[in-house]
Design an enzyme around this catalytic site. Structure first.
Site, mmCIF file in Angstrom:
data_model
loop_
_atom_site.group_PDB
_atom_site.id
_atom_site.type_symbol
_atom_site.label_atom_id
_atom_site.label_comp_id
_atom_site.label_asym_id
_atom_site.label_seq_id
_atom_site.Cartn_x
_atom_site.Cartn_y
_atom_site.Cartn_z
ATOM 1 C CG ASP A 191 -9.259 -11.629 4.608
ATOM 2 O OD1 ASP A 191 -8.968 -10.417 4.561
ATOM 3 O OD2 ASP A 191 -8.833 -12.456 3.768
ATOM 4 C CG HIS B 242 -10.365 -10.149 -2.783
ATOM 5 N ND1 HIS B 242 -9.268 -10.962 -2.761
ATOM 6 C CD2 HIS B 242 -10.110 -9.142 -1.913
ATOM 7 C CE1 HIS B 242 -8.367 -10.475 -1.920
ATOM 8 N NE2 HIS B 242 -8.854 -9.370 -1.383
ATOM 9 N NE ARG C 87 -1.285 -11.728 -0.560
ATOM 10 C CZ ARG C 87 -2.538 -11.636 -0.096
ATOM 11 N NH1 ARG C 87 -3.573 -11.968 -0.852
ATOM 12 N NH2 ARG C 87 -2.737 -11.238 1.142
ATOM 13 N NE ARG D 237 -3.237 -2.994 0.831
ATOM 14 C CZ ARG D 237 -3.789 -3.880 0.021
ATOM 15 N NH1 ARG D 237 -3.632 -3.751 -1.297
ATOM 16 N NH2 ARG D 237 -4.499 -4.889 0.497
ATOM 17 C CE LYS E 249 -1.679 -11.294 4.809
ATOM 18 N NZ LYS E 249 -2.031 -9.923 4.417
#
Length: 339
Positions: free
Chosen positions: A253, A183, A140, A72, A170
């Site tokens: 999440d 998502h 990831r 980010r 996580k």
């Protein structure tokens, strides 16, 4: 009273409505996304504005800063970091170099975050990679080998702590077998419980002492065929708390993800009822934020204790930490050019 949720916000500064909302509802924490981030000074002001609004200087501010696609805080104000798969690949060639790089990578990221008032980073990703792993996890995941994930995950945890930030393991109890993006839709895991225990759960078991964890929005059909892990009392009580042995603060999440059905309020209540300590709501949409806040219980009992114990583990960065030298060592180990 503190409410058992973490909220997002809409932009780079808090609006008057957001300030009033945070003051009135007192969420446990704030999570930032790219839309909230412009410059170091601006992020520092934003984190301080949130803490002033809730009246708690120790209120956690979170971000997803893993490296690779999930970063980010970006150039030109912050360095670009590699996806965690690089550490697993390096470990396969040179275990000592891979472990040192994982530590340094997390420490450098943490130092960036600590400098602007961010105190929690949602890393490391302890999901084991499989050939079918969806791209939303992809690089990831550090490795397809559980021991490698466990070792490098521990190094990243230690690096984050050394850099002045709390890590979050996580996506517990494991997201690697997802073939679709949570998502967008609900992934279903068909593998039997014994297989999951032998592989997917192992890195989380190895790092069960970490104080913060984040759930996976996956349906584990062999464990609970009716509820995603985040909303499953069976998954949380029998697997995460007992089988894995994780007793830290468990956050969901993001509840805005389409893997979960129903209204935002219904999603939230099911998560708390299942045993999560804190609900994570990220999109910064005020109408939804109000619904989550109205549904949120006070943070109390064992959940409050877990949150307090987690924040008590936050230590300042070592004043002797040499950021430039650490970055040069990281580049030397990994060959990473930072572009």
């Amino acid at each position: 009273m503190i409410k058992a949720f973490i909220s997002g916000c809409a932009g780079s500064v808090l609006t008057d409505d957001e300030r009033a909302f945070f003051k009135d509802t007192n969420p446990w924490g704030l999570i930032l996304f790219a839309r909230n981030i412009e410059t170091p000074e601006q992020v520092s002001d934003l984190t301080e504005s949130f803490r002033q609004a809730v009246g708690r200087q120790d209120a956690p501010v979170l971000v997803d800063q893993e490296g690779g696609r999930v970063q980010r805080l970006r150039p030109p104000h912050w360095r670009k970091y590699p996806a965690p798969k690089l550490f697993g690949d390096l470990y396969g060639k040179d275990p000592a170099a891979g472990r040192r790089a994982a530590f340094l990578g997390a420490q450098l990221i943490a130092a960036d975050l600590s400098a602007v008032g961010i105190t929690v980073d949602c890393l490391p990703c302890l999901d084991v990679r499989f050939p079918e792993t969806v791209d939303a996890i992809g690089d990831r995941a550090m490795s397809e080998d559980t021991e490698t994930v466990s070792l490098l995950g521990r190094d990243m945890v230690n690096g984050a702590l050394a850099g002045g930030v709390l890590p979050v393991i996580k996506h517990i109890p494991g997201h690697g077998r997802a073939k679709v993006d949570s998502h967008l839709e609900l992934p279903r895991v068909l593998d039997d419980k014994k297989t999951l225990e032998t592989v997917d759960f192992q890195p989380f078991k190895a790092l069960r002492d970490v104080s913060l964890g984040m759930t996976a929005h996956l349906l584990y059909e062999s464990i609970d065929p009716d509820n995603p892990g985040t909303q499953s009392r069976t998954v949380i009580e029998e697997i995460i708390r007992k089988e894995i042995g994780f007793d830290g603060c468990l956050m969901s999440d993001d509840i805005s993800m389409k893997a979960l059905g129903g209204t935002v309020g219904d999603r939230s209540r099911k998560i708390w009822d299942a045993g999560c300590d804190v609900v994570l709501h990220c999109n910064g949409e005020m109408d939804e934020m109000r619904v989550v806040a109205d549904a949120a219980p006070d943070l109390a009992g064992r959940s409050l204790e877990r949150c307090e114990q987690a924040m008590a583990g936050l230590k300042p960065i070592d004043p002797d930490f040499d950021n430039v030298a650490a970055w040069q060592e990281f580049q030397s180990l990994t060959g990473w050019a930072g572009v």
